[in-house]
Design a protein around this motif. Sequence first.
Motif, PDB file in Angstrom:
ATOM      1  N   MET A  11       0.834  -1.207   0.000  1.00  0.00           N
ATOM      2  CA  MET A  11       0.000   0.000   0.000  1.00  0.00           C
ATOM      3  C   MET A  11       0.867   1.255   0.000  1.00  0.00           C
ATOM      4  SD  MET A  11      -3.077  -1.128   2.631  1.00  0.00           S
ATOM      5  CE  MET A  11      -4.010   0.420   2.475  1.00  0.00           C
ATOM      6  N   ASN A  12       1.936   1.257   0.792  1.00  0.00           N
ATOM      7  CA  ASN A  12       2.863   2.404   0.809  1.00  0.00           C
ATOM      8  C   ASN A  12       3.507   2.605  -0.567  1.00  0.00           C
ATOM      9  OD1 ASN A  12       2.443   2.994   3.502  1.00  0.00           O
ATOM     10  ND2 ASN A  12       4.219   1.867   4.234  1.00  0.00           N
ATOM     11  N   GLU A  13       3.940   1.489  -1.152  1.00  0.00           N
ATOM     12  CA  GLU A  13       4.640   1.540  -2.445  1.00  0.00           C
ATOM     13  C   GLU A  13       3.725   2.089  -3.546  1.00  0.00           C
ATOM     14  OE1 GLU A  13       5.710  -1.885  -5.635  1.00  0.00           O
ATOM     15  OE2 GLU A  13       6.311  -2.310  -3.570  1.00  0.00           O
ATOM     16  N   LEU A  14       2.499   1.556  -3.640  1.00  0.00           N
ATOM     17  CA  LEU A  14       1.573   2.004  -4.683  1.00  0.00           C
ATOM     18  C   LEU A  14       1.084   3.427  -4.410  1.00  0.00           C
ATOM     19  CD1 LEU A  14      -0.532  -1.264  -5.239  1.00  0.00           C
ATOM     20  CD2 LEU A  14       1.286  -0.346  -6.700  1.00  0.00           C
ATOM     21  N   GLY A  15       0.881   3.751  -3.128  1.00  0.00           N
ATOM     22  CA  GLY A  15       0.448   5.103  -2.769  1.00  0.00           C
ATOM     23  C   GLY A  15       1.491   6.148  -3.148  1.00  0.00           C
ATOM     24  N   ALA A  16       2.764   5.840  -2.880  1.00  0.00           N
ATOM     25  CA  ALA A  16       3.847   6.771  -3.216  1.00  0.00           C
ATOM     26  C   ALA A  16       3.929   6.997  -4.723  1.00  0.00           C
ATOM     27  CB  ALA A  16       5.175   6.231  -2.690  1.00  0.00           C
ATOM     28  N   ALA A  17       3.645   5.932  -5.498  1.00  0.00           N
ATOM     29  CA  ALA A  17       3.675   6.041  -6.959  1.00  0.00           C
ATOM     30  C   ALA A  17       2.359   6.571  -7.524  1.00  0.00           C
ATOM     31  CB  ALA A  17       3.990   4.675  -7.568  1.00  0.00           C
ATOM     32  N   LYS A  18       1.381   6.794  -6.640  1.00  0.00           N
ATOM     33  CA  LYS A  18       0.047   7.266  -7.023  1.00  0.00           C
ATOM     34  C   LYS A  18      -0.631   6.336  -8.034  1.00  0.00           C
ATOM     35  CE  LYS A  18       0.608  12.061  -5.696  1.00  0.00           C
ATOM     36  NZ  LYS A  18       0.312  13.463  -6.007  1.00  0.00           N
ATOM     37  N   VAL A  19      -0.430   5.038  -7.798  1.00  0.00           N
ATOM     38  CA  VAL A  19      -1.065   4.010  -8.635  1.00  0.00           C
ATOM     39  C   VAL A  19      -2.388   3.609  -7.983  1.00  0.00           C
ATOM     40  CG1 VAL A  19      -0.895   1.649  -9.508  1.00  0.00           C
ATOM     41  CG2 VAL A  19       1.142   3.124  -9.465  1.00  0.00           C
ATOM     42  N   PRO A  20      -3.519   3.786  -8.645  1.00  0.00           N
ATOM     43  CA  PRO A  20      -4.814   3.389  -8.056  1.00  0.00           C
ATOM     44  C   PRO A  20      -4.835   1.893  -7.747  1.00  0.00           C
ATOM     45  CG  PRO A  20      -5.146   4.809  -9.955  1.00  0.00           C
ATOM     46  CD  PRO A  20      -3.692   4.444  -9.958  1.00  0.00           C
ATOM     47  N   PHE A  21      -5.379   1.540  -6.558  1.00  0.00           N
ATOM     48  CA  PHE A  21      -5.417   0.126  -6.191  1.00  0.00           C
ATOM     49  C   PHE A  21      -6.631  -0.187  -5.312  1.00  0.00           C
ATOM     50  CE2 PHE A  21      -2.779   2.151  -2.878  1.00  0.00           C
ATOM     51  CZ  PHE A  21      -3.336   1.658  -1.694  1.00  0.00           C
ATOM     52  N   ILE A  35      -4.192  -4.829  -4.908  1.00  0.00           N
ATOM     53  CA  ILE A  35      -4.120  -5.079  -6.348  1.00  0.00           C
ATOM     54  C   ILE A  35      -4.326  -3.774  -7.117  1.00  0.00           C
ATOM     55  CG2 ILE A  35      -5.093  -6.400  -8.273  1.00  0.00           C
ATOM     56  CD1 ILE A  35      -6.246  -8.357  -6.200  1.00  0.00           C
ATOM     57  N   PRO A  36      -3.389  -3.392  -7.974  1.00  0.00           N
ATOM     58  CA  PRO A  36      -3.628  -2.226  -8.832  1.00  0.00           C
ATOM     59  C   PRO A  36      -4.935  -2.402  -9.609  1.00  0.00           C
ATOM     60  CG  PRO A  36      -1.341  -2.930  -9.007  1.00  0.00           C
ATOM     61  CD  PRO A  36      -2.050  -3.991  -8.209  1.00  0.00           C
ATOM     62  N   LEU A  37      -5.705  -1.322  -9.743  1.00  0.00           N
ATOM     63  CA  LEU A  37      -7.003  -1.426 -10.417  1.00  0.00           C
ATOM     64  C   LEU A  37      -6.849  -1.949 -11.844  1.00  0.00           C
ATOM     65  CD1 LEU A  37      -8.974   1.761  -9.274  1.00  0.00           C
ATOM     66  CD2 LEU A  37      -8.868  -0.509  -8.226  1.00  0.00           C
ATOM     67  N   SER A  38      -5.721  -1.660 -12.486  1.00  0.00           N
ATOM     68  CA  SER A  38      -5.492  -2.122 -13.858  1.00  0.00           C
ATOM     69  C   SER A  38      -5.339  -3.631 -13.955  1.00  0.00           C
ATOM     70  CB  SER A  38      -4.241  -1.450 -14.436  1.00  0.00           C
ATOM     71  OG  SER A  38      -3.098  -1.791 -13.666  1.00  0.00           O
ATOM     72  N   GLU A  39      -5.098  -4.298 -12.807  1.00  0.00           N
ATOM     73  CA  GLU A  39      -4.889  -5.751 -12.798  1.00  0.00           C
ATOM     74  C   GLU A  39      -6.073  -6.522 -12.232  1.00  0.00           C
ATOM     75  OE1 GLU A  39      -1.177  -6.652 -10.855  1.00  0.00           O
ATOM     76  OE2 GLU A  39      -0.114  -5.030 -11.904  1.00  0.00           O
ATOM     77  N   LEU A  40      -7.132  -5.835 -11.836  1.00  0.00           N
ATOM     78  CA  LEU A  40      -8.301  -6.512 -11.263  1.00  0.00           C
ATOM     79  C   LEU A  40      -9.057  -7.278 -12.346  1.00  0.00           C
ATOM     80  CD1 LEU A  40     -10.083  -4.110  -8.739  1.00  0.00           C
ATOM     81  CD2 LEU A  40      -9.000  -6.294  -8.237  1.00  0.00           C
TER      82      LEU A  40
END
Length: 319
Positions: A11-21, A35-40
Motif C-alpha cells: 500500500m505504501n509503495e503504490l500510494g507513493a507512486a500514485k497508482v490506483p489500487f 491489487i492495482p485497479l489495472s490488474e483486477l
Amino acid sequence: MFTTHSIFNKMNELGAAKVPFFFMIDFLKEKGEVIPLSELNNDILFEVNSSQKKSINKKIKFEKFPLNYEDYLKRFEVVHQNLLFGNSYLTNLTFPTKIETDLSLDEIYEYSQAKFKLKYKDEFVCFSPERFVKIENRKIFSYPMKGTIDADITDADKLVLEDEKEAAEHATIVDLIRNDLSLVADNVHVTKYRYLDKVKTNDKNLLQVSSEISGDLEDNYQEKLGTIFDQLLPAGSICGAPKKKTIEIILEAENYERKFYTGVFGVFDGENIDSAVMIRFIEQINNHLYFKSGGGITAKSDSFSEYKELIQKVYVPIY
C-alpha cells in the motif's frame, strides 16, 4: 494473497507512486489483497460509496438458523465477566448464523442496496453500511457506527438516542476512534455526534447511529497509506476498548474464525482513499452459507437483548 506487513508495504509503495489500487485486509491483519485497479479481474467485484438502487423482481427466500440462546449465553458470560473485572469497557461479540436463500452470491452483490459492496470470488459477499476511513485532500475522516433499532417501533429514533446503554457504547467507540486517529493525524476532533441513518432490509427497516471524526494528515500521506491502516486496524467499532486486551477476549469467547468478516476493504484512486468495515457479511463454507453478525457488549448489557440484536442484523438489503 499478501500476509501481514507485506500488505501495508505494498500500500505504501503504490500510494507513493500514485497508482490506483483495491485493497482488503482481514480482522487480525494476517492476510489481505492489494491489487492495482489495472490488474483486477471479475474474481473481485466492489462498489465504494454507491448510490445504486436496483430492485429484484422476485419474492426472496431468506431463512436464518441462529445458534440457540443457551449457547450464546455461555459466550456472552465470558465477555461479561471480563467487563465486570475491568478488562474491557466494550467488547464486540459476533457469531455465524447459517442461512438458506434462493439468492446466489452474485445476486446478493448485484441487488443489495448498500454504500459499500464487495464480492470476493465465490467465497463471500459483503454489503456494508459502515465507512471505515475516508482520506481526501490531506484530511482523514472516520465514521464509527454503534446503535441499531427497528425503525418501525414507535419513537424509534428517540428510543435509540436516549438509551443509556447505547449512548455509553457509542461514546466509548467515538473516544477509541478519536485516539486511534490521533496516532496518524493532527487536530483530531468530532465533527458530527450520534446522527441517524435509515437502512431498508428484506423484512424491516433499521435505524443506525453514527458519528463523524476528522483530523489532518501530513503532505506526504500517500507514501504512508499502509502505515496509516496498520496503525488504525483492527477497526475499533468491531472489537472494543482497550483494543489489545479486548481482541484477546474476543478470541476466547467467540471460538470461531472471523477471517475477513470485520476486516476492511477500499480503493485508492491515485489521490484519495475510501474504505469500509466488512460487516453485513455472508460467507460460503462447505457449500453452506453463513451470515456473520454481532454487537457491542457493555457491563450494562442484557444478554437476551444482545442475542436478539445479533439475529436482527441477519438480513439482506434487497427489496
